[in-house]
Write a protein that holds these residues in place. Structure first.
Motif, PDB file in Angstrom:
ATOM      1  N   ARG A  75       1.101  -1.210   0.155  1.00 46.93           N
ATOM      2  CA  ARG A  75       0.372   0.525  -0.211  1.00 46.93           C
ATOM      3  C   ARG A  75       0.847   1.542  -0.076  1.00 46.93           C
ATOM      4  O   ARG A  75       2.201   0.977  -0.296  1.00 46.93           O
ATOM      5  CB  ARG A  75      -1.225   0.240   1.241  1.00 46.93           C
TER       6      ARG A  75
ATOM      7  N   ILE B 257       0.207   3.528  -8.484  1.00 47.09           N
ATOM      8  CA  ILE B 257       0.580   1.945  -9.268  1.00 47.09           C
ATOM      9  C   ILE B 257       2.478   1.526  -9.398  1.00 47.09           C
ATOM     10  O   ILE B 257       2.771   0.325  -8.890  1.00 47.09           O
ATOM     11  CB  ILE B 257      -0.362   1.597  -9.995  1.00 47.09           C
TER      12      ILE B 257
ATOM     13  N   LEU C 189       3.764  -1.297  -7.358  1.00 44.01           N
ATOM     14  CA  LEU C 189       3.618  -2.954  -8.708  1.00 44.01           C
ATOM     15  C   LEU C 189       4.688  -3.433  -8.416  1.00 44.01           C
ATOM     16  O   LEU C 189       4.510  -4.733  -8.298  1.00 44.01           O
ATOM     17  CB  LEU C 189       2.623  -2.387  -9.715  1.00 44.01           C
TER      18      LEU C 189
ATOM     19  N   ILE D 291      -6.103 -10.237  -9.120  1.00 44.53           N
ATOM     20  CA  ILE D 291      -5.312  -8.810  -8.772  1.00 44.53           C
ATOM     21  C   ILE D 291      -5.862  -7.692  -8.458  1.00 44.53           C
ATOM     22  O   ILE D 291      -6.931  -7.245  -9.463  1.00 44.53           O
ATOM     23  CB  ILE D 291      -4.198  -8.180  -9.375  1.00 44.53           C
TER      24      ILE D 291
ATOM     25  N   LEU E  53      -7.033  -4.153  -6.961  1.00 45.63           N
ATOM     26  CA  LEU E  53      -6.565  -2.879  -6.575  1.00 45.63           C
ATOM     27  C   LEU E  53      -8.180  -1.926  -5.369  1.00 45.63           C
ATOM     28  O   LEU E  53      -8.773  -1.840  -6.010  1.00 45.63           O
ATOM     29  CB  LEU E  53      -6.557  -1.556  -7.596  1.00 45.63           C
TER      30      LEU E  53
ATOM     31  N   LEU F  66      -4.133  -3.660 -15.552  1.00 47.12           N
ATOM     32  CA  LEU F  66      -4.523  -1.672 -14.256  1.00 47.12           C
ATOM     33  C   LEU F  66      -5.208  -0.947 -15.127  1.00 47.12           C
ATOM     34  O   LEU F  66      -6.426  -0.459 -15.145  1.00 47.12           O
ATOM     35  CB  LEU F  66      -3.808  -2.225 -13.365  1.00 47.12           C
TER      36      LEU F  66
ATOM     37  N   LEU G 146      -2.427  -2.529  -2.947  1.00 46.98           N
ATOM     38  CA  LEU G 146      -2.935  -3.562  -3.696  1.00 46.98           C
ATOM     39  C   LEU G 146      -2.458  -4.849  -4.019  1.00 46.98           C
ATOM     40  O   LEU G 146      -1.656  -5.123  -3.074  1.00 46.98           O
ATOM     41  CB  LEU G 146      -1.323  -2.888  -5.340  1.00 46.98           C
TER      42      LEU G 146
END
Length: 550
Positions: free
Chosen positions: A287, A304, A308, A325, A327, A357, A375
């Motif tokens: 996060r 991101i 990521l 995944i 988000l 994403l 994430l």
């Protein structure tokens, strides 16, 4: 002598107190958690007010309402109670790393080498009692050298062994049994008398090596025996654990089975009973907290790009790849926007996850701004390292075989982000000689591409449909003229027949016509059709058309 020290934590009102914590107003009166057993609702948990009203666990609900008119009942939620016990196991992990769940309402903690960190065992129990009181939970605790002894002290310490028989019968039964048990009290041969320390909250602590003295005065039910065995022992005058310890083991095993002797050995430490903690749950999540709220798509993608790679690095370290995944975009108004993407193959490559994403980032409503991004890899699978092998002239084929077609996988992932992964399918060969059953449809994201398709005896049509009747003479000979779909057709060439029999072990309504003779028919109009003649079976015979070649 073993240095193990085992702590047993029993939450006798776990089911009821969980509901009190979750709902307001339930603590104001008697509360019972009920469950249907043998077509009857019985009580599985009570709060303190209900117990003070004289209710008990296992009592029928109708009797409980007759005794307590203001009783509040709730249906038992077994998964929720299991999840709450798991949360308590994580809380107990601060006292020892070796914690196991004992469903449905207890925990077992191996305190070996940990109690001195809290000032001793008595001080540790005081801390436990305080924490449970702050959480609104009732707890009974026991510490001993063995799991069985700690279990017994947590539930039966301070209880006298009673009987359901009258005093005259008690004074006359099993005198030899009690006499032999009394002689065994001098087993220490002049050693230190066993001691049981009382700590706060009614807990009991049996000192190291004092298991015998701690268990002797407890009722035989403290050995984790079933009710039938406890009742049978009571009829023989064996009501205390000390009475059993004074009996010949062979006689006990012959009369009550090996289970009783095993429980005795486990409680006394003669038989091993390890504490098996649950495997810690590995969660792959990262996060990022924003210094100021953001709302633009470019800012979200920049966040991101920061988190990521960290998530993918965690996955790669554990040898795992993400299949799904999620988000989470937390807004300043305490709301959260959530989106999920799936991958056709497990991967920990950020360059394969980021485009998915980005395809769905427009679905996020920033509102007054987003101040935190989270994430998480919701579903993960192992990713095995692959090494290329083969001759130099076959390296390309080996690489394609081992590494897979990543371009197709990426395409499936991108299409799945739009229409859903389940909507993208592929055909796989199936083990059947029936033409319409030679292939099965599977989700492309959850299946591997088929390598080798079995070759049919004769070519199959490109298009296949349900058999359609053909107007022609009812004879096995290919007709020179026939009518199909409202048109007249003239035969130019025919090749066949190929006889296919139905699967006799299945009752397929489409194959009740029996054996079929298939022909590849070329008409003068230029069409290549797949016709067959059904030999009857449970239906009338005749000609049918089932497919068309290119």
């Amino acid at each position: 002598m073993s240095n193990r020290r085992i702590l047993s934590l029993w939450f006798p009102r776990l089911g009821a107190e969980r509901l009190v914590r979750a709902a307001r107003g339930l603590h104001e009166g008697p509360l019972a958690v009920v469950e249907e057993q043998s077509n009857m609702q019985v009580i599985t948990a009570l709060n303190l007010a209900a117990q003070q009203a004289g209710l008990r666990v296992g009592q029928p609900v109708r009797d409980a309402h007759a005794m307590c008119g203001g009783l509040i009942t709730r249906i038992r939620n077994v998964p929720a109670e299991a999840a709450f016990l798991t949360a308590l196991r994580r809380w107990a992990g601060k006292f020892s790393p070796w914690v196991a769940e004992e469903a449905p309402d207890a925990l077992v903690v191996d305190l070996s080498g940990c109690a001195h960190l809290f000032g001793g065992e008595a001080a540790l129990l005081d801390v436990l009692q305080t924490d449970c009181a702050d959480m609104g939970l009732s707890v009974q605790m026991g510490i001993a050298d063995t799991l069985g002894a700690a279990w017994a002290l947590a539930r039966f310490a301070g209880q006298e062994a009673g009987s359901d028989r009258n005093g005259d019968a008690i004074s006359q039964e099993a005198r030899a049994t009690r006499a032999r048990a009394g002689k065994r009290r001098h087993w220490t041969k002049g050693g230190v008398a066993p001691q049981v320390v009382t700590a706060g909250g009614g807990a009991r602590i049996a000192g190291p090596g004092q298991t015998y003295g701690a268990l002797s005065p407890l009722p035989v039910a403290a050995l984790r025996l079933d009710d039938a065995t406890v009742a049978q022992l009571g009829r023989l005058g064996l009501r205390r654990v000390g009475d059993l310890l004074g009996q010949p083991r062979a006689s006990l095993a012959r009369r009550f089975g090996k289970g009783l002797v095993l429980r005795l050995d486990q409680a006394m430490g003669s038989a091993p009973e390890p504490v098996s903690p649950a495997r810690p749950h590995v969660q792959f999540a990262v996060r990022m907290t924003m210094p100021d709220p953001i709302g633009l798509k470019e800012d979200l993608m920049a966040g991101i790009d920061r988190i990521l790679p960290n998530l993918c690095a965690k996955l790669e370290t554990k040898g795992m790849g993400a299949r799904q995944i999620r988000l989470e975009a937390h807004r300043t108004d305490q709301a959260a926007e959530v989106l999920s993407v799936g991958l056709a193959r497990p991967s920990h490559d950020p360059h394969r996850i980021r485009p998915l994403l980005e395809l769905k980032i427009d679905q996020i409503d920033a509102g007054y701004g987003i101040d935190m991004l989270r994430l998480m890899a919701v579903q993960v699978e192992p990713v095995h390292a692959r090494t290329l092998a083969g001759h130099a002239d076959a390296s390309r084929a080996v690489r394609d075989r081992l590494a897979g077609n990543t371009a197709v996988d990426d395409l499936i992932g991108k299409l799945g982000a739009r229409v859903g992964l389940d909507a993208i399918t592929r055909l796989h060969p199936a083990s059947s000689h029936i033409p319409e059953k030679t292939a099965q449809t599977l989700a492309a994201a959850w299946s591997e591409p088929a390598q080798d398709w079995p070759r049919p005896p004769t070519p199959r049509p490109v298009l296949m449909w349900q058999p359609e009747p053909v107007m022609a003479p009812d004879t096995p000979t290919v007709p020179d003229r026939f009518r199909w779909r409202g048109r007249d057709w003239t035969l130019a060439e025919a090749r066949g027949p190929e006889r296919i029999a139905p699967e006799w072990w299945l009752d397929d309504p489409n194959w009740r016509s029996g054996v079929r003779d298939y022909w590849v028919v070329v008409t003068e109009q230029g069409h290549r059709l797949w016709l067959y003649f059904g030999h009857g079976g449970a239906m009338s015979s005749g000609w049918f058309c089932q497919g068309s070649f290119a």
